[in-house]
Structures are given as structure tokens and as C-alpha cells.
Design an enzyme around this catalytic site. Structure first.
Site, mmCIF file in Angstrom:
data_model
loop_
_atom_site.group_PDB
_atom_site.id
_atom_site.type_symbol
_atom_site.label_atom_id
_atom_site.label_comp_id
_atom_site.label_asym_id
_atom_site.label_seq_id
_atom_site.Cartn_x
_atom_site.Cartn_y
_atom_site.Cartn_z
ATOM 1 N N HIS A 138 0.846 -1.223 0.028
ATOM 2 C CA HIS A 138 0.071 0.036 -0.167
ATOM 3 C C HIS A 138 0.799 1.322 -0.154
ATOM 4 O O HIS A 138 0.183 2.309 -0.246
ATOM 5 C CB HIS A 138 -1.017 0.097 1.177
ATOM 6 C CG HIS A 138 -2.333 0.739 0.764
ATOM 7 N ND1 HIS A 138 -3.391 0.503 1.668
ATOM 8 C CD2 HIS A 138 -2.733 1.462 -0.203
ATOM 9 C CE1 HIS A 138 -4.408 1.344 0.958
ATOM 10 N NE2 HIS A 138 -3.964 1.613 0.045
ATOM 11 N N HIS A 163 -6.054 -0.497 8.466
ATOM 12 C CA HIS A 163 -5.266 0.519 8.851
ATOM 13 C C HIS A 163 -5.200 1.975 8.640
ATOM 14 O O HIS A 163 -5.710 1.920 7.454
ATOM 15 C CB HIS A 163 -3.816 -0.115 8.577
ATOM 16 C CG HIS A 163 -3.607 -1.532 9.162
ATOM 17 N ND1 HIS A 163 -3.766 -2.508 8.191
ATOM 18 C CD2 HIS A 163 -2.946 -2.129 10.114
ATOM 19 C CE1 HIS A 163 -3.431 -3.720 8.677
ATOM 20 N NE2 HIS A 163 -3.193 -3.473 9.885
ATOM 21 N N HIS A 166 4.492 1.291 4.069
ATOM 22 C CA HIS A 166 3.090 0.864 3.802
ATOM 23 C C HIS A 166 2.162 1.602 4.934
ATOM 24 O O HIS A 166 1.213 1.465 4.559
ATOM 25 C CB HIS A 166 2.833 -0.440 3.111
ATOM 26 C CG HIS A 166 2.755 -1.527 4.474
ATOM 27 N ND1 HIS A 166 2.589 -2.870 4.238
ATOM 28 C CD2 HIS A 166 3.086 -1.332 5.665
ATOM 29 C CE1 HIS A 166 2.665 -3.491 5.370
ATOM 30 N NE2 HIS A 166 3.339 -2.731 6.197
ATOM 31 N N ASP A 223 -6.634 -6.121 2.978
ATOM 32 C CA ASP A 223 -6.697 -6.894 4.454
ATOM 33 C C ASP A 223 -7.887 -5.728 5.199
ATOM 34 O O ASP A 223 -7.964 -6.030 6.419
ATOM 35 C CB ASP A 223 -5.544 -6.470 5.383
ATOM 36 C CG ASP A 223 -5.219 -4.826 5.596
ATOM 37 O OD1 ASP A 223 -6.191 -4.166 5.531
ATOM 38 O OD2 ASP A 223 -3.846 -4.491 5.890
ATOM 39 N N GLU A 260 -1.786 -5.006 -1.437
ATOM 40 C CA GLU A 260 -1.588 -5.862 -0.173
ATOM 41 C C GLU A 260 -1.931 -7.437 -0.476
ATOM 42 O O GLU A 260 -1.918 -8.048 0.735
ATOM 43 C CB GLU A 260 -2.083 -5.411 1.125
ATOM 44 C CG GLU A 260 -1.483 -3.682 1.542
ATOM 45 C CD GLU A 260 -0.003 -4.318 1.980
ATOM 46 O OE1 GLU A 260 0.388 -5.208 2.128
ATOM 47 O OE2 GLU A 260 0.612 -2.819 2.107
#
Length: 305
Positions: A99, A128, A143, A231, A274
Site C-alpha cells: 500500500h 489500518h 506501507h 486486508d 497488499e
């Protein structure tokens, strides 16, 4: 609705990540038939192949940044490739890679919006916040920093890639699905005024309400960019990522998210990042990612009004 002209751009690197393997993401998405599946919906797809950048030296951080020169090189390549497709009137899909590449991609979109007089809205679908700095980061992995860099907080050679600092304003971003934020990063996100629809919000209010707010006030002069970190999804359905965080959106919540984006008709560019086939089971995460991307381009169960 007119079908977009789509360009696939592979960026096979895990330069900003803490685990090796995201470099294999573009090929896994191709194996999952991303091109043919989009073509089956009448989309004109051109695969530009893979960008070629520096190898991952797998070194420890220097001054809080891991692999900074290589990260800069990859993001410059991504920036130029994405900007070139937008200038041709095409919709670029960046096949990552980790990312950190969102910096090159979104800075290119922001540059295109400046050149064409468009407003920008960025949807950041992720577990995140990716709003770390070299002072805040526990790992030095870049990232975890692209949103901060895009907002002007980062090393000069990264924040200047788009030709304007900051590349974007925090007000233009909506983060969705967030459930893992480092302690110092939490304060920084709050100070910056990022709009975050975290998993607690989605649990309490529902994905529909979160997406209605995230997509509010889009108009015909708004370019919508989606930065989709795999993710974002719950690891039970998407195990093929290096940074799994339990408790993400379910399959149906993720589909609703994508379908509501598709309904706006404003999607102008996309990152898919990712994906780590080394950690996947029989390419199931890549297949799920392609299934969701298909929904972004208008696959739904029934004809909708």
C-alpha cells in the site's frame, strides 16, 4: 451508462511491507482473471503489463524509514503510469504491490484533478489508517505511511512526488473498515481531522449508513478514487495478506460497499493492494478481490433502477 476504458498496471513490489510476497499480487489477480471478468461486463480492458522498479533489499529502517530510496523510485513509476492513463481518458487499476504505492497513485489522481478542474474524493478501504510518520512508526515500514505522506507529513522526496505539497487535503478522504491504529497514530489521525468509519461505527450503524456518509456530496465534477487494501476484508474470507486483523467486513458487507460505490457512477481510478499469494489458500483471496472489483464495475444480482 457508458462503460469505462480500463487500464491494468502491475506494480510487483513488496518494498513498503513487513512481509515478502505482495510482489506476486499482480500475477495472482491476473490468474484470477481480472481482465476477462471485467471484459464480460462490456468494459474495454488493456493490460499494460508490469512496471519494473528496484528490487527489495530487505534492509532495516534508516531514520525511521525502510527502503526509502526504493519506495521513492516505485512511487515515481506508479505516479507517471497512472497519470498517463488518466490523461488518455482511461480508468487506471493499479495492481499492487503493497500500500505504499497508494502515494504514487493518488498523487497522480490529485494532479489530474488539478489539471482538469475536478474535485477529488478518496475512499481508503483498509484495516489500518496508514497515517504513521517516521517518529510514530513501530516498524519503519512505509506501507503504514502513505495517507500521512499524501497529506504532507513525510520525507521531502515522497511528499513532493505529485508536484504539490500536500498532494491532497485530509477532508477529501474517507477511511472505511479501520480496526488497527498505532497509539501515536491515533492522536495524529484525530489532529488531522480524517473522517474514519471504523469497524465499531460499521457494527453500530451498518455498512449502508457508513457508505451513504462516505459518498455524500459527490457530484458530476468529482473524481472518485478507491484505494482497496485487501486486508480491509475479514481474514476468515481473505487470508492472503501480510497484516491480518480479525473483525473486518463480511463478504456481504464488502459487496454492499462496492455496489454502493458502483451506483454513484463516479469511479475514476482504483488501487488493489497488499494481496500476498504466498500467504493465500489456492488463490482464494485474489478471486474474492476480483469478485469485489467486478461489483465495483456494476455486477449486481438484479437489474437496479
Amino acid at each position: 451508462m457508458q462503460h469505462p476504458l480500463v487500464s491494468l498496471i502491475g506494480a510487483p513490489t513488496d518494498i513498503g511491507a513487513g512481509a515478502r510476497g505482495a510482489s506476486m499480487g499482480p500475477e495472482a489477480l491476473r490468474v484470477a482473471n481480472i481482465g476477462p471478468i471485467l471484459e464480460s461486463h462490456g468494459v474495454d480492458v488493456v493490460d499494460r503489463g508490469n512496471l519494473s522498479g528496484p528490487a527489495n533489499p530487505w534492509q532495516p529502517p534508516v531514520n525511521g524509514y525502510r527502503h526509502l530510496p526504493e519506495v521513492v523510485a516505485w512511487n515515481r513509476l506508479v505516479h507517471e503510469a497512472v497519470h498517463a492513463e488518466l490523461a488518455l481518458g482511461r480508468l487506471p487499476i493499479l495492481l499492487g504491490g503493497d500500500h505504499c504505492l497508494g502515494l504514487g497513485s493518488i498523487s497522480a489522481v490529485a494532479r489530474h484533478c488539478r489539471e482538469t478542474g475536478k474535485k477529488l474524493r478518496v475512499l481508503w478501504l483498509d484495516a489500518h489508517a496508514d497515517f504513521n510518520t517516521n517518529e510514530l512508526t513501530p516498524s519503519g515500514n512505509i506501507h503504514g505511511m502513505p495517507v500521512a505522506c499524501l497529506c504532507g507529513h513525510g520525507p521531502r522526496e515522497l511528499i513532493e512526488i505529485g508536484g504539490q505539497v500536500p498532494a491532497i487535503h485530509p477532508r477529501w478522504i474517507r477511511q472505511i473498515g479501520i480496526r488497527s491504529v498505532d497509539p501515536g497514530e491515533k492522536r495524529f489521525v484525530h489532529q488531522a481531522g480524517l473522517e474514519v468509519f471504523d469497524m465499531r461505527y460499521i457494527d453500530e450503524m451498518g455498512m449502508r449508513h457508513a457508505m451513504e456518509l462516505a459518498l455524500a456530496t459527490l457530484d458530476a465534477n468529482t473524481h472518485l478514487h478507491v484505494s482497496f487494501d485487501v486486508d480491509f476484508l475479514d481474514p476468515d474470507i481473505a487470508p492472503g495478506v501480510g497484516t491480518t486483523v480479525p473483525g473486518g467486513p463480511t463478504y456481504r458487507e464488502a459487496q454492499l460497499c462496492m455496489e454502493m460505490i458502483a451506483d454513484t457512477g463516479r469511479l475514476g481510478s482504483l488501487d488493489v493492494v497488499e494481496l500476498n499469494p504466498a500467504l493465500d489458500l489456492r488463490n482464494k483471496t485474489a478471486e474474492l478481490a476480483v469478485d469485489l472489483i467486478e461489483s465495483l464495475f456494476g455486477k449486481s444480482t438484479l437489474m437496479r433502477a
